[in-house]
Design an enzyme around this catalytic site. Structure first.
Site, PDB file in Angstrom:
ATOM      1  N   CYS A  32       3.695   8.512   1.166  1.00 21.87           N
ATOM      2  CA  CYS A  32       4.203   7.518   2.108  1.00 21.87           C
ATOM      3  C   CYS A  32       4.417   6.204   1.341  1.00 21.87           C
ATOM      4  O   CYS A  32       3.479   5.641   0.791  1.00 21.87           O
ATOM      5  CB  CYS A  32       3.163   7.360   3.226  1.00 21.87           C
ATOM      6  SG  CYS A  32       3.642   6.171   4.464  1.00 21.87           S
TER       7      CYS A  32
ATOM      8  N   GLU B  23       0.839  -1.194   0.000  1.00 19.26           N
ATOM      9  CA  GLU B  23       0.000   0.000   0.000  1.00 19.26           C
ATOM     10  C   GLU B  23       0.874   1.243   0.000  1.00 19.26           C
ATOM     11  O   GLU B  23       1.958   1.254   0.598  1.00 19.26           O
ATOM     12  CB  GLU B  23      -0.890  -0.009   1.243  1.00 19.26           C
ATOM     13  CG  GLU B  23      -1.710  -1.280   1.328  1.00 19.26           C
ATOM     14  CD  GLU B  23      -2.779  -1.270   2.412  1.00 19.26           C
ATOM     15  OE1 GLU B  23      -3.599  -2.174   2.401  1.00 19.26           O
ATOM     16  OE2 GLU B  23      -2.782  -0.366   3.263  1.00 19.26           O
TER      17      GLU B  23
ATOM     18  N   CYS C 148       6.865  -5.214  15.547  1.00 13.68           N
ATOM     19  CA  CYS C 148       6.554  -4.329  16.678  1.00 13.68           C
ATOM     20  C   CYS C 148       5.149  -4.689  17.180  1.00 13.68           C
ATOM     21  O   CYS C 148       4.251  -4.981  16.375  1.00 13.68           O
ATOM     22  CB  CYS C 148       6.597  -2.872  16.234  1.00 13.68           C
ATOM     23  SG  CYS C 148       8.240  -2.394  15.671  1.00 13.68           S
TER      24      CYS C 148
ATOM     25  N   CYS D 223       1.929  -2.806  15.606  1.00 13.13           N
ATOM     26  CA  CYS D 223       1.885  -2.483  14.177  1.00 13.13           C
ATOM     27  C   CYS D 223       1.167  -3.552  13.366  1.00 13.13           C
ATOM     28  O   CYS D 223       1.511  -4.735  13.434  1.00 13.13           O
ATOM     29  CB  CYS D 223       3.309  -2.302  13.661  1.00 13.13           C
ATOM     30  SG  CYS D 223       3.382  -1.985  11.889  1.00 13.13           S
TER      31      CYS D 223
ATOM     32  N   CYS E  68       6.638  -7.093   7.228  1.00 11.71           N
ATOM     33  CA  CYS E  68       7.822  -6.624   7.957  1.00 11.71           C
ATOM     34  C   CYS E  68       8.206  -7.674   8.992  1.00 11.71           C
ATOM     35  O   CYS E  68       7.340  -8.275   9.622  1.00 11.71           O
ATOM     36  CB  CYS E  68       7.526  -5.301   8.660  1.00 11.71           C
ATOM     37  SG  CYS E  68       8.960  -4.622   9.519  1.00 11.71           S
TER      38      CYS E  68
ATOM     39  N   CYS F 252      -1.128   5.735   9.878  1.00 13.15           N
ATOM     40  CA  CYS F 252       0.087   5.033  10.294  1.00 13.15           C
ATOM     41  C   CYS F 252      -0.233   3.693  10.914  1.00 13.15           C
ATOM     42  O   CYS F 252      -1.094   3.599  11.775  1.00 13.15           O
ATOM     43  CB  CYS F 252       0.795   5.804  11.387  1.00 13.15           C
ATOM     44  SG  CYS F 252       1.538   7.252  10.814  1.00 13.15           S
TER      45      CYS F 252
END
Ligand code: SAH
Ligand code: SF4
Length: 373
Positions: A110, A97, A121, A124, A117, A346
């Site tokens: 962005c 995205e 975290c 996230c 990933c 975010c």
């Protein structure tokens, strides 16, 4: 893909020196590479036949050797506040995205660097989906190319421009070092997007060896996703902290900033999660910790998503945390949540997260990738 195109090279992600070498290999003058870069990135062209200052023979030679291909757009969503999210297909059921946040004639893009990933975290959504693969330089700069074609390329005579690029989409950019550096090189190159190094920002969870390596090849702006002022808490929120603890990270950031040779200020991102890291004691600890480095603090109220039990703090708690830091002399901003109605804020970028069959595979890959960090 047939074997003819297999042998062709996608030159969308090639930097100027790489293109010059490719043109030299075709017995062409290096200045042709500059012209090609302008056609591709400033005019948004993907067909060599449109490159009218090249001879017919050269165009046909380029057609036989190269192609120009960005990821394909699966769909776009427009938020009530003007934020636009694209879901891009990068093959093999993987998608990424990217998000464009316009402000008048200016806009921040962005960009994603990986499918998923491996850092994982705890707050996230991207991390929760696991890791599939690194993006190529063509797939990274391809996002800028697509968005620029839609919104406006930073070129002369354009009233709408992408003015800032942040590597804050899906993925840990420093975990995909070379393609990210190449893509940023094209963002900065005056024959391509011509952005200033202050307007291109790399956000990282804090891979210390890669920050050190980056300082030798680039001086883009750096943002550190800190999220906690001590190792005990940061180990939980950002697991890579166990490998590169806070003091080691801060010392490498200081070296990076010194290497930039200008009055650069580092931004520290701090997600505020209700009752987890948003107390005034922690604000004090944060202020004490960061007194050793010239910086700004960007507070991001946690964006909630289904798979997480964390909550967003009340506006009052967020304000108190901010006010304390301001009182201590820090330039502190609260990042406004843009695009959350289309899951473009975010930490809400997930690409192909709903593909349950591939989820296990991605989580397994994330575990393997994390071992190499
Ligand atoms: N991997 C890099 C860049 C991508 S993450 C990094 O971590 O810096 C982009 C930003 O979104 C980071 O600051 C990250 O901390 C933040 N983020 C992730 N999940 C979030 C969430 N649920 N709510 C708010 N911000 C989040
Ligand atoms: Fe990866 Fe950044 Fe999300 Fe952490 S916050 S899991 S490093 S994308």
């Amino acid at each position: 893909m047939d074997s003819a195109i297999d042998k062709k090279i996608n030159i969308l992600g090639k930097t100027l020196p790489e293109l010059e070498e490719l043109f030299l290999n075709l017995n062409q003058k290096p200045y042709r590479a500059k012209q090609a870069l302008k056609w591709i990135h400033q005019r948004g062209i993907s067909n060599f036949d449109q490159m009218t200052d090249f001879s017919k023979e050269l165009r046909s030679l380029l057609n036989d050797s190269f192609y120009i291909k960005a990821p394909s757009i699966s769909y776009e969503k427009l938020s009530d506040d003007g934020t636009k999210k694209w879901v891009l297909d990068v093959g093999e059921h993987d998608s990424i995205e990217m998000v464009l946040i316009p402000e008048g004639n200016r806009a921040t893009l962005c960009v994603s660097s990986q499918v998923g990933c491996a850092i994982n975290c705890s707050f996230c959504a991207t991390g929760k989906q696991g890791f599939s693969r690194n993006l190529t330089a063509s797939e990274i700069i391809g996002q800028v190319w697509l968005a620029a074609n839609s919104f406006g390329i930073p070129r002369i005579g354009n009233d709408k421009n992408i003015t800032n690029i942040v590597m804050m989409g899906m993925g840990e950019p420093l975990h995909n070092f070379n393609p990210v550096v190449s893509a940023m090189d094209i963002m900065l190159n005056e024959n391509a997007y011509g952005l200033s190094k202050r307007k291109v920002t790399l956000s990282t969870s804090g891979l210390v060896p890669e920050i050190n390596k980056l300082s030798k090849v680039s001086d883009v702006s750096l943002t550190i996703s800190l999220h906690a002022p001590n190792d005990e808490l940061r180990n939980i929120l950002v697991p890579v902290n166990k490998k590169y603890p806070i003091q080691e990270l801060l010392s490498s950031v200081k070296d990076y900033v010194e290497g930039c040779n200008d009055k650069r200020v580092t931004t520290f991102e701090y997600i505020l999660i209700d009752r987890v890291n948003d107390t005034l004691e922690l604000a004090k600890e944060l202020a004490d910790l960061l007194s050793q480095i010239k910086c700004k603090i960007n507070l991001i109220p946690f964006n909630e998503f289904d798979e997480s039990d964390y909550l967003q703090p009340s506006g009052n708690r967020v304000r108190k945390f901010k006010d304390y830091l301001v009182k201590r002399g820090y330039v502190t901003t609260i990042r406004s949540t843009r695009g959350d109605d289309i899951m473009a804020a975010c930490g809400q970028l997930v690409g192909q997260v709903n593909d349950k069959t591939r989820r296990k595979e991605r989580i397994q890959k994330a575990k393997i990738a994390a071992q190499s960090i």
